[in-house]
Write a protein that holds these residues in place. Structure first.
Motif, PDB file in Angstrom:
ATOM      1  N   ASN A  60       0.820  -1.209   0.000  1.00 53.00           N
ATOM      2  CA  ASN A  60       0.000   0.000   0.000  1.00 53.00           C
ATOM      3  C   ASN A  60       0.856   1.261   0.000  1.00 53.00           C
ATOM      4  OD1 ASN A  60      -2.145  -1.731   0.208  1.00 53.00           O
ATOM      5  ND2 ASN A  60      -2.573  -1.308   2.355  1.00 53.00           N
ATOM      6  N   VAL A  62      -0.045   5.028   1.535  1.00 52.80           N
ATOM      7  CA  VAL A  62      -1.067   5.700   2.332  1.00 52.80           C
ATOM      8  C   VAL A  62      -0.880   7.212   2.205  1.00 52.80           C
ATOM      9  CG1 VAL A  62      -2.119   5.938   4.602  1.00 52.80           C
ATOM     10  CG2 VAL A  62      -1.065   3.760   3.943  1.00 52.80           C
ATOM     11  N   VAL A 236      -6.032   5.156   0.883  1.00 50.79           N
ATOM     12  CA  VAL A 236      -5.114   4.019   0.804  1.00 50.79           C
ATOM     13  C   VAL A 236      -5.105   3.503  -0.631  1.00 50.79           C
ATOM     14  CG1 VAL A 236      -4.528   1.736   1.686  1.00 50.79           C
ATOM     15  CG2 VAL A 236      -5.617   3.409   3.190  1.00 50.79           C
TER      16      VAL A 236
END
Length: 411
Positions: A60, A62, A236
């Motif tokens: 991910n 963020v 995200v």
């Protein structure tokens, strides 16, 4: 000379000189204890980092909205709307390799209650895909689905702490709770987790125990927000396998800089980079602490060499007698090496207990997780025995090379 006989003789000698042997073993004991404690603290830190990275998602990126003081916020909003659904749409269209883009909105919850109790916590509006991006294991019920998003359903998933505060021992699923002036049905409860939050490289991930999640569409339509507050507090971005998170971060940053008029009212977090930084810090920590523990073992080895050299002088006449009745040089050398081995081995065993005790004390009183592994015990005891044998080698050779006649004459 057999090993069993040499070991028995070594134990008899040490028992006859308990104080001397105990003081000699202290260096090895604290050295081994320091190694085990250091490795257990390091392993605990790595475990904590891995848990945090797992919660953030290793694939991910963020994007989080920054917090500002009220006077600063008013100036910032003249140039930038803040993190918003427009940013999520732009990332979805312009960033290659982005599989999922999931926004999150924090609700200003001044009241959270049920018919059985009340609690304080954080309330978020999230997409039904949120649970796929971050680790949110369920203990009861289910997470939101696409239909909940589409219909702006007044449903929620609550943390284990919030469940306990709001419903006690009563069933939570199907019950209603009130956030501000909006009633929501509980459809899921998150699994319990360790209390408190986690921090890595300055990034904090709080506990989910008192967090409440509801559909983001419900949050945007049915809750009032401060007009100066960023519409979203987090986006995200899940990347496809093989896509570089750091390169994607630079693309996202360039895109958002243009959308926000050059205002840095957001920050990006790359869990993959955080993990690498954590490992680099951990390696440095291990080197420094290993050097300190190594010095302790070295001091312990010097103590063993010192006591063994004293033993050579003390047992000179006995060595002469043994040589006179047929003992070979290698028998004398072997006996002294067994004495050194016994000292270091006993010190190592005591050090293992000291190291485990230190690790437990750190874990209980400092709140820092520690993990004592078999590899750390094997490494520390192995090094202590090796140091003991090396330290005892010179005294053993010196004892074996004594002239039998001069040794018999020694007073």
């Amino acid at each position: 000379m057999r090993a069993r006989e040499a070991l028995r003789a070594a134990l008899e000698y040490l028992s006859a000189h308990k104080l001397r042997a105990g003081l000699t073993m202290l260096g090895m004991m604290f050295g081994v204890g320091a190694v085990i404690a250091m490795l257990s603290i390091g392993a605990g830190a790595e475990l904590q980092a891995l848990r945090l990275i797992d919660k953030l998602g290793v694939r991910n990126v963020v994007v989080k909205a920054k917090d500002f003081k009220p006077d600063e916020l008013a100036e910032v909003r003249k140039k930038s709307l803040g993190l918003s659904p427009r940013d999520a749409d732009a990332i979805r269209e312009a960033v290659p390799g982005a599989e999922l883009i999931v926004p999150r909105m924090q609700i200003d919850a001044y009241k959270i209650l049920s018919r059985h109790g009340k609690t304080e916590g954080k309330v978020y509006g999230v997409s039904h895909l949120h649970a796929k991006l971050v680790s949110l294991p369920l203990g009861e019920g289910r997470f939101m689905d696409a239909r909940d998003d589409e219909t702006h359903a007044q449903v929620c998933v609550i943390g284990s702490g919030a469940r306990r505060d709001l419903f006690g021992t009563e069933p939570a699923l199907g019950q209603d709770l009130k956030v501000n002036d909006v009633w929501c049905e509980v459809i899921g409860v998150l699994a319990p987790e360790a209390p408190g939050g986690q921090t890595l490289q300055g990034v904090s991930v709080g506990s989910t125990a008192r967090e409440i999640y509801m559909p983001v569409t419900t949050a945007t339509r049915k809750f009032e927000q401060d007009p100066l507050k960023s519409p979203l507090d987090e986006i995200v971005v899940r990347l496809a396998p093989g896509v570089s998170a750091r390169q994607t971060e630079s693309i996202i940053t360039g895109l958002l800089d243009r959308l926000h008029g050059g205002v840095a009212d957001y920050e990006t977090i790359v869990p993959e980079a955080l993990l690498e930084q954590s490992r680099q810090t951990q390696r440095l920590f291990n080197v420094v602490m290993g050097a300190i523990a190594g010095i302790s073992l070295l001091v312990g080895g010097i103590g063993i060499m010192n006591i063994m050299l004293a033993s050579v002088l003390e047992l000179t006449r006995e060595i002469g007698v043994r040589r006179a009745v047929g003992a070979r040089r290698r028998d004398i050398r072997f006996q002294f090496l067994v004495n050194a081995f016994t000292l270091s081995a006993l010190g190592g065993v005591a050090g293992v207990l000291v190291g485990i005790a230190i690790a437990r004390v750190v874990s209980v009183y400092a709140g820092w997780p520690t993990v004592v592994t078999l590899s750390s015990i094997a490494l520390s005891t192995g090094v202590s025995i090796a140091v003991g044998l090396v330290s005892g080698l010179y005294p053993a050779i010196r004892a074996a090379n004594l002239n039998p006649i001069e040794a018999l004459r020694y007073e």
